[in-house]
Write a protein that holds these residues in place. Structure first.
Motif, PDB file in Angstrom:
ATOM      1  N   PHE A 153     -23.771 110.048  -1.806  1.00 29.17           N
ATOM      2  CA  PHE A 153     -22.707 109.052  -1.888  1.00 29.17           C
ATOM      3  C   PHE A 153     -21.750 109.320  -3.039  1.00 29.17           C
ATOM      4  O   PHE A 153     -20.709 108.669  -3.130  1.00 29.17           O
ATOM      5  CB  PHE A 153     -23.307 107.652  -2.003  1.00 29.17           C
ATOM      6  CG  PHE A 153     -23.611 107.034  -0.670  1.00 29.17           C
ATOM      7  CD1 PHE A 153     -22.637 106.325   0.021  1.00 29.17           C
ATOM      8  CD2 PHE A 153     -24.854 107.192  -0.095  1.00 29.17           C
ATOM      9  CE1 PHE A 153     -22.902 105.776   1.261  1.00 29.17           C
ATOM     10  CE2 PHE A 153     -25.143 106.642   1.156  1.00 29.17           C
ATOM     11  CZ  PHE A 153     -24.164 105.936   1.833  1.00 29.17           C
ATOM     12  N   SER A 154     -22.082 110.260  -3.882  1.00 34.36           N
ATOM     13  CA  SER A 154     -21.134 110.653  -4.926  1.00 34.36           C
ATOM     14  C   SER A 154     -19.876 111.266  -4.310  1.00 34.36           C
ATOM     15  O   SER A 154     -18.825 111.340  -4.966  1.00 34.36           O
ATOM     16  CB  SER A 154     -21.777 111.657  -5.889  1.00 34.36           C
ATOM     17  OG  SER A 154     -22.194 112.832  -5.194  1.00 34.36           O
ATOM     18  N   GLU A 155     -19.971 111.684  -3.037  1.00 36.08           N
ATOM     19  CA  GLU A 155     -18.817 112.250  -2.338  1.00 36.08           C
ATOM     20  C   GLU A 155     -17.840 111.168  -1.873  1.00 36.08           C
ATOM     21  O   GLU A 155     -16.678 111.458  -1.597  1.00 36.08           O
ATOM     22  CB  GLU A 155     -19.292 113.053  -1.125  1.00 36.08           C
ATOM     23  CG  GLU A 155     -20.236 114.191  -1.461  1.00 36.08           C
ATOM     24  CD  GLU A 155     -20.882 114.783  -0.226  1.00 36.08           C
ATOM     25  OE1 GLU A 155     -20.260 114.706   0.851  1.00 36.08           O
ATOM     26  OE2 GLU A 155     -22.004 115.307  -0.324  1.00 36.08           O
ATOM     27  N   ILE A 156     -18.316 109.926  -1.737  1.00 38.72           N
ATOM     28  CA  ILE A 156     -17.444 108.823  -1.308  1.00 38.72           C
ATOM     29  C   ILE A 156     -16.778 108.250  -2.545  1.00 38.72           C
ATOM     30  O   ILE A 156     -17.127 107.181  -3.061  1.00 38.72           O
ATOM     31  CB  ILE A 156     -18.260 107.756  -0.549  1.00 38.72           C
ATOM     32  CG1 ILE A 156     -19.065 108.403   0.580  1.00 38.72           C
ATOM     33  CG2 ILE A 156     -17.332 106.689   0.042  1.00 38.72           C
ATOM     34  CD1 ILE A 156     -18.228 109.111   1.628  1.00 38.72           C
ATOM     35  N   LYS A 157     -15.802 108.967  -3.047  1.00 38.81           N
ATOM     36  CA  LYS A 157     -15.203 108.646  -4.341  1.00 38.81           C
ATOM     37  C   LYS A 157     -14.321 107.405  -4.301  1.00 38.81           C
ATOM     38  O   LYS A 157     -14.003 106.830  -5.340  1.00 38.81           O
ATOM     39  CB  LYS A 157     -14.395 109.854  -4.837  1.00 38.81           C
ATOM     40  CG  LYS A 157     -15.250 111.096  -5.047  1.00 38.81           C
ATOM     41  CD  LYS A 157     -14.409 112.293  -5.485  1.00 38.81           C
ATOM     42  CE  LYS A 157     -15.279 113.527  -5.670  1.00 38.81           C
ATOM     43  NZ  LYS A 157     -14.483 114.719  -6.062  1.00 38.81           N
ATOM     44  N   ASP A 158     -13.921 106.992  -3.112  1.00 38.36           N
ATOM     45  CA  ASP A 158     -13.009 105.851  -3.014  1.00 38.36           C
ATOM     46  C   ASP A 158     -13.743 104.508  -2.981  1.00 38.36           C
ATOM     47  O   ASP A 158     -13.106 103.458  -3.022  1.00 38.36           O
ATOM     48  CB  ASP A 158     -12.158 105.971  -1.735  1.00 38.36           C
ATOM     49  CG  ASP A 158     -11.281 107.207  -1.753  1.00 38.36           C
ATOM     50  OD1 ASP A 158     -10.750 107.542  -2.819  1.00 38.36           O
ATOM     51  OD2 ASP A 158     -11.119 107.825  -0.689  1.00 38.36           O
ATOM     52  N   MET A 159     -15.053 104.553  -2.916  1.00 41.83           N
ATOM     53  CA  MET A 159     -15.820 103.324  -2.743  1.00 41.83           C
ATOM     54  C   MET A 159     -15.545 102.310  -3.852  1.00 41.83           C
ATOM     55  O   MET A 159     -15.292 101.131  -3.606  1.00 41.83           O
ATOM     56  CB  MET A 159     -17.314 103.628  -2.689  1.00 41.83           C
ATOM     57  CG  MET A 159     -18.192 102.387  -2.532  1.00 41.83           C
ATOM     58  SD  MET A 159     -19.956 102.786  -2.626  1.00 41.83           S
ATOM     59  CE  MET A 159     -20.133 103.823  -1.172  1.00 41.83           C
TER      60      MET A 159
END
Length: 424
Positions: free
Chosen positions: A232-238
């Motif tokens: 989830f570190s790839e979902i930077k826009d969260m």
């Protein structure tokens, strides 16, 4: 598809006399013979629609008696959304499954099917009535396992009067949303309605941010997570939109659940609510003249990713272990009854899902449907229910200041790895 009215609401709906009848016999004896009696256990995690379901089940009971000479006693359970998932799993594991129960089509059908909980409904008459765009959501490995109730296009709700009075356009990027927030505050309007008491509400950020990021930047995110290769570190826009809304919202959010939130939103206490149109009934009960719209939530500065989440959520399945499968399947088919279904779906405020539906859509549904027609909607990401359950807790902790961004990422990654390990 969530009204937290109590831990469990149970209604007993009975028609006719039940004396001297075998409750496990689900076949009719014919109009000329003695009536058969059946108790049908129905489990639906939507207590806010208590009246609508009760009315429709009453109609079903009358229809079974008239057409098949079966006296049906319906035991309807309406648990609130916070306890429903775990309660249902416990019941199933203990061999006490309801005959008919609600589940989330995309998230739950694969898991429950593999566990052997679901009756194959592929040969049932309702299947031929489904729209081709809806049928895949209730299909797993070529078999249909549920009748869909809710198909939802959602992002966030906005107060049309506030936006119109201030001449605001719907923001298409996170920067435009920041400017919208600034303008609202300049006019003493609270930008966001915050209601965190019901844990599923903070969880809504999960599919919205993952879905948006998949459009352009992370198209293989779900596949990678299922293969144990992602994070989830790839979902930077969260965290961008989570932080923006949380820091510009109504006070005391952990004291406000969805019911109070619906009332507060309907009475103008905030301009936007990150929620879905499934709350329409509750909102309009609080203010029947309230006008709201449905818009896609921007999570970054790429307007191409500002789209609605398109999902088939609440659906009804039949338990594989039901002792009354014939009557349970009669109920499933009655959900898409040629004569009565349109009024039922309209009363729930749901979208048409079948070629038999001919009712006029509500304004907010028409608005959201235009985004779908324009190709501005993505399929709800297939995030495991266990990961969503974990996000409920960790997002609440994050908003309360008790968890960091690193904690959130670590917890979500761990939950997905556990899901993979349990479903090898």
């Amino acid at each position: 598809m969530k009204k937290a009215i109590s831990f469990l609401t149970v209604m007993i709906l009975a028609v006719g006399l039940l004396a001297g009848c075998n409750s496990s016999n689900s076949s009719a004896s014919g109009k000329g013979g003695a009536a058969k009696s059946v108790e049908l256990k129905v489990f639906i995690d939507q207590p806010r629609f208590k009246q609508q379901y009760q009315t429709y089940l009453d109609q079903f009971v009358a229809k079974e008696k008239k057409e098949k000479n079966i006296i049906v006693s319906v035991k309807l359970e309406l648990p609130n959304i916070n306890q429903a998932s775990q309660l249902l799993k416990t019941r199933m594991a203990s061999g006490d499954s309801p005959d008919v129960f609600s589940l989330h089509a995309i998230n739950d059908i694969p898991v429950y099917s593999r566990a052997g909980y679901l009756e194959d409904l592929s040969d049932q008459p309702f299947v031929k009535k489904l729209y081709n765009t809806v049928k895949p959501a209730v299909t797993y490995k070529g078999k249909v396992y549920a009748v869909p109730l809710e198909t939802v296009q959602w992002g966030y709700l906005y107060n049309k009067k506030i936006f119109n009075d201030l001449g605001l356009k719907l923001p298409q990027t996170i920067s435009e949303m920041e400017q919208t927030v600034k303008t609202l505050k300049q006019h003493n309007v609270t930008p966001f309605l915050l209601a965190y008491k019901d844990a599923y509400i903070p969880q809504l950020f999960l599919p919205l941010t993952v879905g948006a990021d998949q459009i352009k930047d992370k198209p293989n995110f779900i596949t990678n997570m299922n293969e144990g290769k992602g994070s989830f570190s790839e979902i930077k826009d969260m965290f961008n939109i989570m932080d923006l809304s949380n820091s510009n919202g109504t006070p005391n959010p952990f004291e406000i659940g969805q019911d109070q939130g619906a009332s507060d939103f309907a009475n103008g206490k905030a301009a936007m609510w990150i929620q879905g149109p499934w709350m329409a009934d509750s909102i309009l009960q609080a203010n029947k003249n309230f006008e709201f719209g449905v818009a896609p939530l921007p999570v970054n500065n790429n307007p191409a990713t500002t789209q609605l989440d398109l999902t088939t959520s609440t659906s009804l399945a039949v338990s594989k272990s039901s002792k009354n499968k014939a009557v349970a399947k009669d109920l499933i088919n009655y959900i898409l009854d040629d004569k009565d279904s349109s009024a039922f779906y309209k009363s729930l405020g749901f979208n048409p899902i079948s070629k038999i539906h001919n009712f006029e859509q509500f304004p907010w549904l028409k608005e959201s449907s235009t985004y779908v027609a324009e190709g501005k909607a993505y399929q709800d990401p297939s995030i495991p229910s266990s990961v969503k359950d974990e996000s409920q807790k960790i997002f609440q902790s994050y908003f309360a200041g008790d968890a960091s961004k690193k904690d959130v990422i670590a917890d979500l990654d761990r939950a997905w790895k556990e899901f993979n390990n349990n479903n090898k």
